[in-house]
Design a protein around this motif. Sequence first.
Motif, PDB file in Angstrom:
ATOM      1  N   ALA B  70       0.814  -1.213   0.000  1.00 15.44           N
ATOM      2  CA  ALA B  70       0.000   0.000   0.000  1.00 15.44           C
ATOM      3  C   ALA B  70       0.848   1.264   0.000  1.00 15.44           C
ATOM      4  O   ALA B  70       0.314   2.374  -0.119  1.00 15.44           O
ATOM      5  N   LYS B  71       2.149   1.107   0.174  1.00 10.69           N
ATOM      6  CA  LYS B  71       3.077   2.243   0.277  1.00 10.69           C
ATOM      7  C   LYS B  71       2.639   3.192   1.380  1.00 10.69           C
ATOM      8  O   LYS B  71       2.537   4.421   1.192  1.00 10.69           O
ATOM      9  N   GLN B  72       2.382   2.601   2.536  1.00  9.43           N
ATOM     10  CA  GLN B  72       1.954   3.386   3.692  1.00  9.43           C
ATOM     11  C   GLN B  72       2.694   2.905   4.933  1.00  9.43           C
ATOM     12  O   GLN B  72       3.053   1.726   5.044  1.00  9.43           O
ATOM     13  N   PHE B  73       2.899   3.815   5.853  1.00  6.42           N
ATOM     14  CA  PHE B  73       3.462   3.434   7.139  1.00  6.42           C
ATOM     15  C   PHE B  73       2.866   4.352   8.213  1.00  6.42           C
ATOM     16  O   PHE B  73       2.414   5.464   7.914  1.00  6.42           O
ATOM     17  N   SER B  74       2.822   3.847   9.418  1.00 10.00           N
ATOM     18  CA  SER B  74       2.165   4.596  10.475  1.00 10.00           C
ATOM     19  C   SER B  74       2.898   4.449  11.802  1.00 10.00           C
ATOM     20  O   SER B  74       3.615   3.478  12.027  1.00 10.00           O
ATOM     21  N   LEU B  75       2.695   5.443  12.645  1.00 10.83           N
ATOM     22  CA  LEU B  75       3.270   5.455  13.988  1.00 10.83           C
ATOM     23  C   LEU B  75       2.133   5.319  14.998  1.00 10.83           C
ATOM     24  O   LEU B  75       1.139   6.050  14.922  1.00 10.83           O
ATOM     25  N   HIS B  76       2.288   4.375  15.913  1.00 10.80           N
ATOM     26  CA  HIS B  76       1.334   4.184  16.999  1.00 10.80           C
ATOM     27  C   HIS B  76       2.057   4.464  18.314  1.00 10.80           C
ATOM     28  O   HIS B  76       3.192   3.991  18.501  1.00 10.80           O
ATOM     29  N   ILE B  77       1.396   5.192  19.202  1.00 11.22           N
ATOM     30  CA  ILE B  77       1.972   5.444  20.517  1.00 11.22           C
ATOM     31  C   ILE B  77       1.070   4.785  21.555  1.00 11.22           C
ATOM     32  O   ILE B  77      -0.063   5.227  21.783  1.00 11.22           O
ATOM     33  N   MET B  78       1.570   3.736  22.152  1.00 12.08           N
ATOM     34  CA  MET B  78       0.788   3.003  23.142  1.00 12.08           C
ATOM     35  C   MET B  78       0.795   3.756  24.481  1.00 12.08           C
ATOM     36  O   MET B  78       1.795   4.394  24.837  1.00 12.08           O
ATOM     37  N   ASP B  79      -0.327   3.649  25.216  1.00 12.90           N
ATOM     38  CA  ASP B  79      -0.425   4.257  26.551  1.00 12.90           C
ATOM     39  C   ASP B  79       0.146   5.680  26.531  1.00 12.90           C
ATOM     40  O   ASP B  79       1.081   6.005  27.285  1.00 12.90           O
ATOM     41  N   SER B  80      -0.392   6.516  25.670  1.00 12.48           N
ATOM     42  CA  SER B  80       0.169   7.861  25.487  1.00 12.48           C
ATOM     43  C   SER B  80       0.118   8.670  26.787  1.00 12.48           C
ATOM     44  O   SER B  80      -0.785   8.513  27.618  1.00 12.48           O
ATOM     45  N   GLN B  81       1.125   9.506  26.941  1.00 13.40           N
ATOM     46  CA  GLN B  81       1.297  10.338  28.136  1.00 13.40           C
ATOM     47  C   GLN B  81       1.353  11.820  27.744  1.00 13.40           C
ATOM     48  O   GLN B  81       1.733  12.136  26.614  1.00 13.40           O
ATOM     49  N   PRO B  82       1.018  12.717  28.678  1.00 19.39           N
ATOM     50  CA  PRO B  82       1.115  14.151  28.349  1.00 19.39           C
ATOM     51  C   PRO B  82       2.497  14.560  27.848  1.00 19.39           C
ATOM     52  O   PRO B  82       2.626  15.456  27.013  1.00 19.39           O
ATOM     53  N   GLY B  83       3.543  13.869  28.319  1.00 20.04           N
ATOM     54  CA  GLY B  83       4.903  14.150  27.868  1.00 20.04           C
ATOM     55  C   GLY B  83       5.159  13.772  26.422  1.00 20.04           C
ATOM     56  O   GLY B  83       6.189  14.150  25.856  1.00 20.04           O
ATOM     57  N   ASP B  84       4.235  13.039  25.812  1.00 21.74           N
ATOM     58  CA  ASP B  84       4.359  12.695  24.390  1.00 21.74           C
ATOM     59  C   ASP B  84       3.846  13.822  23.497  1.00 21.74           C
ATOM     60  O   ASP B  84       3.979  13.753  22.270  1.00 21.74           O
ATOM     61  N   SER B  85       3.238  14.836  24.102  1.00 21.68           N
ATOM     62  CA  SER B  85       2.727  15.961  23.327  1.00 21.68           C
ATOM     63  C   SER B  85       3.879  16.642  22.595  1.00 21.68           C
ATOM     64  O   SER B  85       4.828  17.137  23.207  1.00 21.68           O
ATOM     65  N   ALA B  86       3.814  16.626  21.285  1.00 16.90           N
ATOM     66  CA  ALA B  86       4.901  17.118  20.443  1.00 16.90           C
ATOM     67  C   ALA B  86       4.413  17.097  18.996  1.00 16.90           C
ATOM     68  O   ALA B  86       3.298  16.655  18.714  1.00 16.90           O
ATOM     69  N   THR B  87       5.259  17.556  18.101  1.00 16.04           N
ATOM     70  CA  THR B  87       4.974  17.416  16.673  1.00 16.04           C
ATOM     71  C   THR B  87       5.786  16.243  16.141  1.00 16.04           C
ATOM     72  O   THR B  87       6.977  16.122  16.432  1.00 16.04           O
ATOM     73  N   TYR B  88       5.139  15.394  15.380  1.00 15.06           N
ATOM     74  CA  TYR B  88       5.776  14.195  14.839  1.00 15.06           C
ATOM     75  C   TYR B  88       5.876  14.308  13.315  1.00 15.06           C
ATOM     76  O   TYR B  88       4.913  14.666  12.647  1.00 15.06           O
ATOM     77  N   PHE B  89       7.056  13.996  12.813  1.00 14.53           N
ATOM     78  CA  PHE B  89       7.297  14.023  11.372  1.00 14.53           C
ATOM     79  C   PHE B  89       7.688  12.633  10.901  1.00 14.53           C
ATOM     80  O   PHE B  89       8.573  11.998  11.493  1.00 14.53           O
ATOM     81  N   CYS B  90       7.060  12.165   9.825  1.00 18.53           N
ATOM     82  CA  CYS B  90       7.574  10.973   9.165  1.00 18.53           C
ATOM     83  C   CYS B  90       8.529  11.434   8.059  1.00 18.53           C
ATOM     84  O   CYS B  90       8.523  12.603   7.666  1.00 18.53           O
ATOM     85  N   ALA B  91       9.344  10.523   7.596  1.00 12.25           N
ATOM     86  CA  ALA B  91      10.311  10.853   6.557  1.00 12.25           C
ATOM     87  C   ALA B  91      10.620   9.606   5.754  1.00 12.25           C
ATOM     88  O   ALA B  91      10.300   8.481   6.167  1.00 12.25           O
TER      89      ALA B  91
END
Lengths: 114, 111
Positions: B70-91
Motif C-alpha cells: 500500500a506504500k503506507q506506514f504509520s506510527l502508533h503510541i501506546m499508553d500515550s502520556q502528556p509528555g508525548d505531546s509534540a509534533t511528529y514528522f515521518c520521513a
Amino acid sequence: EAGVTQSPTHLIKTRGQQATLRCSPISGHTSVYWYQQALGLGLQFLLWYDEGEERNRGNFPPRFSGRQFPNYSSELNVNALELEDSALYLCASSRLGGMNTEAFFGQGTRLTVV
Amino acid sequence: QQQVKQSPQSLIVQKGGIPIINCAYENTAFDYFPWYQQFPGKGPALLIAIRPDVSEKKEGRFTISFNKSAKQFSLHIMDSQPGDSATYFCAASMGYQKVTFGTGTKLQVIP
C-alpha cells in the motif's frame, strides 16, 4: 560524539539586513540540509549540500543562499531580510549512500526580523 | 514522486489512548523510513525508524507499522502520556538522495 551544532541560537535583525547562520555537521557526515520552520508550520526544505556542492534547492527566492566548506560545515545566508523570514532555521546532517541515511538535526537558529 | 503525505495535521487524545499517525509515499525506491519527534523550540529528534523488509518495529511505547504493497506506514503510541505531546514528522530516504519529510502532526495528550 558531538551532535549537529548551530550558531547563533538566536538572531535579531532589521528588515533589509543580511543574516548568516552556521551549522557544523556530525563528524563523518557529508550532507547538510537546511529547513525553515515558521511558527506552527512544518519543515520547509531550503537547501541540500553534499561534498561541497548544492544538490537540491527548495522553492525559496534567490536571496536565500548558502555554501558548504571543505570541512563539511555550512552557512546559510539570507539577504534583504523580510518580516516573514522570521522562523526557526534548522540544519540537519546525514551520511549518503550507506544503510543509515537518517538525518540528525541541530537545535536551530531562531531568526527574528523586526 | 518524492513527496511523503502525512495525516492528520493535528491530533488530540486522552492520556492512555493510542494516537495513530499515517504517512503515504509514491516512490518505491525509498528504503528507509524514520520518524522524528519535535518539542517546541527544539530541533526534531530521531524517534524510531523502519526498513521496507520489516512489517512492524517496536521501541518502548512506539510502534511503526509498514505496508509495502500500500506504500503506507504509520506510527502508533501506546499508553500515550502528556509528555508525548509534540509534533511528529515521518520521513523517507534512499541511498544517495536527500531525506524527504512529511508535513508534521501536532499531537496533544490531555491528562
